[in-house]
Write an enzyme that holds these catalytic residues in place. Structure first.
Site, PDB file in Angstrom:
ATOM      1  N   SER A 188       1.164  -1.416  -0.284  1.00 53.95           N
ATOM      2  CA  SER A 188      -0.083   0.053  -0.340  1.00 53.95           C
ATOM      3  C   SER A 188       0.960   1.503  -0.152  1.00 53.95           C
ATOM      4  O   SER A 188       0.308   2.317  -0.145  1.00 53.95           O
ATOM      5  CB  SER A 188      -1.236   0.357   1.490  1.00 53.95           C
ATOM      6  OG  SER A 188      -0.215   0.079   1.958  1.00 53.95           O
ATOM      7  N   THR A 240      -2.493  -6.071  -0.936  1.00 52.48           N
ATOM      8  CA  THR A 240      -2.950  -5.508  -0.275  1.00 52.48           C
ATOM      9  C   THR A 240      -4.763  -5.828  -0.381  1.00 52.48           C
ATOM     10  O   THR A 240      -5.371  -6.044  -1.021  1.00 52.48           O
ATOM     11  CB  THR A 240      -2.917  -3.610  -0.135  1.00 52.48           C
ATOM     12  OG1 THR A 240      -3.572  -3.869  -1.471  1.00 52.48           O
ATOM     13  CG2 THR A 240      -1.317  -3.606   0.427  1.00 52.48           C
ATOM     14  N   ASP A 262     -22.636  -0.430   8.097  1.00 54.51           N
ATOM     15  CA  ASP A 262     -21.855  -0.287   6.972  1.00 54.51           C
ATOM     16  C   ASP A 262     -23.028  -0.159   5.846  1.00 54.51           C
ATOM     17  O   ASP A 262     -23.481  -0.697   5.261  1.00 54.51           O
ATOM     18  CB  ASP A 262     -21.298  -1.930   6.135  1.00 54.51           C
ATOM     19  CG  ASP A 262     -20.515  -1.837   5.392  1.00 54.51           C
ATOM     20  OD1 ASP A 262     -20.908  -0.758   4.243  1.00 54.51           O
ATOM     21  OD2 ASP A 262     -18.951  -2.901   5.554  1.00 54.51           O
ATOM     22  N   ARG A 297      -7.535   2.814   8.165  1.00 52.72           N
ATOM     23  CA  ARG A 297      -6.708   3.758   7.528  1.00 52.72           C
ATOM     24  C   ARG A 297      -6.813   5.445   8.940  1.00 52.72           C
ATOM     25  O   ARG A 297      -7.716   5.083   9.077  1.00 52.72           O
ATOM     26  CB  ARG A 297      -7.400   4.492   5.556  1.00 52.72           C
ATOM     27  CG  ARG A 297      -7.046   3.558   5.766  1.00 52.72           C
ATOM     28  CD  ARG A 297      -5.314   2.863   4.733  1.00 52.72           C
ATOM     29  NE  ARG A 297      -5.057   2.362   3.784  1.00 52.72           N
ATOM     30  CZ  ARG A 297      -5.385   1.094   3.560  1.00 52.72           C
ATOM     31  NH1 ARG A 297      -5.347   0.643   5.099  1.00 52.72           N
ATOM     32  NH2 ARG A 297      -5.019   0.375   2.926  1.00 52.72           N
ATOM     33  N   ASP A 331      -3.726   1.895  15.615  1.00 54.06           N
ATOM     34  CA  ASP A 331      -2.629   1.068  14.789  1.00 54.06           C
ATOM     35  C   ASP A 331      -2.573   1.529  13.226  1.00 54.06           C
ATOM     36  O   ASP A 331      -1.536   1.145  12.762  1.00 54.06           O
ATOM     37  CB  ASP A 331      -2.872  -0.395  13.952  1.00 54.06           C
ATOM     38  CG  ASP A 331      -1.654  -1.377  13.122  1.00 54.06           C
ATOM     39  OD1 ASP A 331      -0.984  -1.324  14.123  1.00 54.06           O
ATOM     40  OD2 ASP A 331      -2.132  -1.208  12.192  1.00 54.06           O
ATOM     41  N   GLU A 355       0.884   9.239   7.610  1.00 52.93           N
ATOM     42  CA  GLU A 355       2.427   8.009   7.919  1.00 52.93           C
ATOM     43  C   GLU A 355       3.039   7.819   6.911  1.00 52.93           C
ATOM     44  O   GLU A 355       2.908   8.271   5.491  1.00 52.93           O
ATOM     45  CB  GLU A 355       1.178   6.580   7.452  1.00 52.93           C
ATOM     46  CG  GLU A 355       0.096   5.712   9.220  1.00 52.93           C
ATOM     47  CD  GLU A 355      -0.041   4.970   8.589  1.00 52.93           C
ATOM     48  OE1 GLU A 355       0.380   3.813   7.638  1.00 52.93           O
ATOM     49  OE2 GLU A 355      -1.147   4.590   9.265  1.00 52.93           O
ATOM     50  N   HIS A 367       0.330   0.515  12.114  1.00 49.14           N
ATOM     51  CA  HIS A 367       0.472  -0.216  11.200  1.00 49.14           C
ATOM     52  C   HIS A 367       1.004  -1.506  11.057  1.00 49.14           C
ATOM     53  O   HIS A 367       0.317  -1.840   9.138  1.00 49.14           O
ATOM     54  CB  HIS A 367       0.372   0.561   9.382  1.00 49.14           C
ATOM     55  CG  HIS A 367      -0.550   0.852   8.607  1.00 49.14           C
ATOM     56  ND1 HIS A 367      -1.361   1.585   7.658  1.00 49.14           N
ATOM     57  CD2 HIS A 367      -1.325  -0.355   8.301  1.00 49.14           C
ATOM     58  CE1 HIS A 367      -2.058   0.940   6.959  1.00 49.14           C
ATOM     59  NE2 HIS A 367      -2.454  -0.183   6.955  1.00 49.14           N
ATOM     60  N   GLY A 369      -2.633  -6.563  10.500  1.00 48.95           N
ATOM     61  CA  GLY A 369      -2.437  -7.133   9.884  1.00 48.95           C
ATOM     62  C   GLY A 369      -0.935  -8.231   8.909  1.00 48.95           C
ATOM     63  O   GLY A 369      -1.418  -8.762   8.399  1.00 48.95           O
ATOM     64  N   TYR A 370      -0.004  -7.401  10.103  1.00 50.48           N
ATOM     65  CA  TYR A 370       1.417  -8.486   9.982  1.00 50.48           C
ATOM     66  C   TYR A 370       1.164  -9.270  10.527  1.00 50.48           C
ATOM     67  O   TYR A 370       1.851  -9.743  11.274  1.00 50.48           O
ATOM     68  CB  TYR A 370       2.373  -7.041  10.066  1.00 50.48           C
ATOM     69  CG  TYR A 370       2.508  -6.379   8.949  1.00 50.48           C
ATOM     70  CD1 TYR A 370       1.502  -5.967   8.137  1.00 50.48           C
ATOM     71  CD2 TYR A 370       3.837  -5.681   9.090  1.00 50.48           C
ATOM     72  CE1 TYR A 370       2.195  -5.112   7.111  1.00 50.48           C
ATOM     73  CE2 TYR A 370       4.146  -5.381   8.449  1.00 50.48           C
ATOM     74  CZ  TYR A 370       3.205  -4.737   7.097  1.00 50.48           C
ATOM     75  OH  TYR A 370       3.224  -3.940   6.171  1.00 50.48           O
TER      76      TYR A 370
END
Length: 375
Positions: free
Chosen positions: A45, A67, A147, A209, A233, A238, A255, A258-259
């Site tokens: 990203s 991503t 949503d 984000r 996060d 950034e 960030h 998701g790692y």
């Protein structure tokens, strides 16, 4: 075939080595001249893929982004040039959901407020929001979804209005893409007005984000309202977060929600499969062959006495406190932020830990949380 790949993308050698010559690059500083003779481009990203980046290349055959989102890729431009593109939707959804769930457990333990007693609003019910809701469902935490985009598309789950949930929720977890246009823009979705509207003692988590929250407004509100608890996060600006914000945050990371090793491997593997299809090849590698064994072969868990015991079990797989400490010590400037992301290779998902003799016991629900169950 020449393959240009982000240097922080794992398992590229193992997967793509059979397909061509690989050259690694810094994804944040990638320049057009580096792509002049590339056939394949693999990014994350941090790379803006557009006409300006590809202006010196006339032979590109494939672009892949490991991503969930695609806001960094000009997909219309790629389509106009006939360049196949794929991303990796859902590749790290499980990791993000588990991060959010663990963060809630950490706050619950720190402030002696059981998560089971909280009402949680999950804002954004795509892959990561759904994964978060799945963890909450497994543990029996009351939660609601918001949503409007999915609701308009006919998703049959029950959705609620955002401002209604802000008034209702004790915990708000953000999982939306970043958008500036359309009927439901998310840029500064949480502006000063909505931040002020948070319930007394509310927990606010952002794992999507940075610009979904107006960070300057957040600083101002948080300085006055110490009752609000924050897990961030992602950060506006950034990889250079606003330094005044970091000390105000209860759990802060660069960030990396998701790692996980599983998420990273899954993302790269999805691109590998897509490129093989474009080339008309049958891939010779498998996803599970990429992952190293977990440091524990298995663990016996017959009961969990309380929420602290659940948190201890989760920490066995991933101790979020370590990343929070590391980030505050060395990750808050531009270089440290990116270095920590680059070197983040220790995180596993719940599924890495096998639980023995859990089937049929009172902790059988842990399999729904994601832990492997070996009988």
């Amino acid at each position: 075939m020449k393959i240009i790949a982000d240097e922080n993308m794992p398992y590229v050698d193992v997967l793509f080595g059979e397909l061509g010559e690989i050259e690694y690059v810094n994804g944040r500083t990638l320049a057009p001249e580096q792509l002049a003779d590339a056939d394949v481009l693999l990014v994350r990203s941090v790379t803006q893929v557009n006409e300006a980046l590809l202006c010196q290349n006339q032979q590109l055959k494939f672009v892949g982004s490991a991503t969930i989102g695609t806001d960094h890729v000009d997909t219309a431009y790629l389509k106009s040039r006939g360049i196949p593109f794929t991303n990796a939707p859902g590749c790290n959804a499980t990791a993000v959901g588990e991060y959010a769930f663990i963060a809630m457990l950490e706050l619950a333990q720190r402030y002696r407020q059981p998560l089971k007693d909280k009402k949680v609003a999950v804002i954004g019910a795509g892959n990561t929001g759904t994964a978060t809701a799945r963890c909450l469902e497994a543990y029996g935490v009351e939660h609601r979804l918001c949503d409007p985009v999915l609701a308009a598309q006919g998703d049959n789950r029950q959705f609620y209005e955002l401002d209604e949930l802000i008034a209702w929720a004790d915990v708000i977890s953000l999982h939306v893409p970043i958008t500036k246009g359309g009927d439901h823009p998310t840029w500064y979705l949480f502006d000063q007005q909505r931040l002020e509207a948070l319930k007394t003692g509310a927990w606010l988590l952002n794992c999507c984000r940075g610009e979904v929250i107006d960070n300057r407004a957040l600083i101002e509100v948080k300085q006055r309202r110490v009752d609000i608890k924050l897990v961030l996060d992602v950060w506006e600006g950034e990889p250079s977060p606003m330094l005044a914000l970091v000390p105000l945050v209860d759990i802060a990371t660069p960030h990396i929600a998701g790692y996980s090793l599983e998420g990273k491997a899954r993302g790269t593997f999805m691109l590998y499969e897509a490129l093989c299809r474009v080339m008309g090849k049958t891939g010779e590698n498998s996803f599970h062959s990429l992952l190293p064994p977990f440091f524990l072969g298995s663990m016996q868990v017959r009961e969990l006495g309380d929420e602290r015991a659940l948190l201890t079990l989760c920490r066995t797989v991933y101790d979020l406190r370590d990343d929070d400490i590391h980030f505050r010590q060395s990750g808050t400037d531009r270089l440290g932020f990116d270095k920590m992301r680059k070197n983040h290779r220790h995180r596993r998902e719940f599924s890495a830990l096998k639980l023995e003799n859990a089937k049929g016991s009172e902790v059988n629900w842990l399999s729904f949380l994601g832990f492997s169950n070996v009988g």
